[in-house]
Scaffold this motif. Sequence first.
Motif, short mmCIF file in Angstrom:
data_model
loop_
_atom_site.label_atom_id
_atom_site.label_comp_id
_atom_site.label_asym_id
_atom_site.label_seq_id
_atom_site.Cartn_x
_atom_site.Cartn_y
_atom_site.Cartn_z
N CYS A 57 29.49 101.39 73.87
CA CYS A 57 28.32 101.55 72.82
C CYS A 57 29.13 102.05 71.67
N LYS A 85 25.88 115.10 70.80
CA LYS A 85 24.59 115.15 71.47
C LYS A 85 24.31 113.82 71.96
N ALA A 86 24.59 112.69 70.84
CA ALA A 86 24.18 111.21 70.92
C ALA A 86 25.44 110.79 72.10
N ARG A 88 26.78 112.21 74.50
CA ARG A 88 26.51 112.96 75.68
C ARG A 88 25.17 112.22 76.48
N GLU A 89 24.34 111.84 75.55
CA GLU A 89 23.07 111.43 76.11
C GLU A 89 23.32 109.95 76.34
N ASN A 90 24.49 109.17 75.85
CA ASN A 90 24.44 107.87 76.06
C ASN A 90 25.78 107.59 77.06
N TYR A 91 26.59 108.43 77.39
CA TYR A 91 27.79 108.15 78.41
C TYR A 91 27.60 109.17 79.54
N ALA A 93 25.77 106.82 81.21
CA ALA A 93 24.58 105.61 81.07
C ALA A 93 24.05 105.83 79.69
N LEU A 94 23.82 104.47 79.30
CA LEU A 94 23.06 104.48 77.99
C LEU A 94 21.59 104.52 78.25
N LYS A 95 20.98 105.34 77.27
CA LYS A 95 19.56 105.49 77.19
C LYS A 95 18.97 104.23 76.88
N ALA A 96 19.45 103.35 76.10
CA ALA A 96 18.76 102.28 75.70
C ALA A 96 19.83 100.91 75.30
N ILE A 100 23.82 102.82 69.16
CA ILE A 100 23.20 104.23 69.14
C ILE A 100 22.77 104.83 67.87
#
Length: 104
Positions: A57, A85-86, A88-91, A93-96, A100
Motif C-alpha cells: 500500500c 492509525k492508517a 494499523r488499519e491497512n496492515y 490486511a488492506l481495508k480497500a 490509503i
Amino acid sequence: MPVDLKKDWTDADIAALIGSVTDDRDWRLEVDADGVADLADKTAHPTGVDYDAALHCFLETWMAGTDFVGPSAAGDKNLVGKIAKALRENYPALKANKFIFVDL
C-alpha cells in the motif's frame, strides 16, 4: 529509517520515520510487499502502475515544502497519530485499495 510493520512498532517509530528526511522534495510513505514502511523520494523516482502494483500500500505523495515530513512533522502528534492509525488499519490486511487516503 524504515519501520517493519510485522514487528511491534509505535507512533514514535512513525514519527522517527517521517522526521528522518528533509521537506525539500516530494515524498510518499510506502509499505512494500514484505511489510516494511519507508519514505520514497518521488522527486527523483516517480511512480508507475508496475511499481505501485508491487507495493502492499501507499499514501498520497507529499509535495516539497508542505510540512508532512521532517522534524516539524515528526513533532506533530496529530499528524503522526493519523498516519499510524492508517497503517494499523491497512496492515497486514488492506481495508480497500492500495492507495490509503489519510485526511490530514
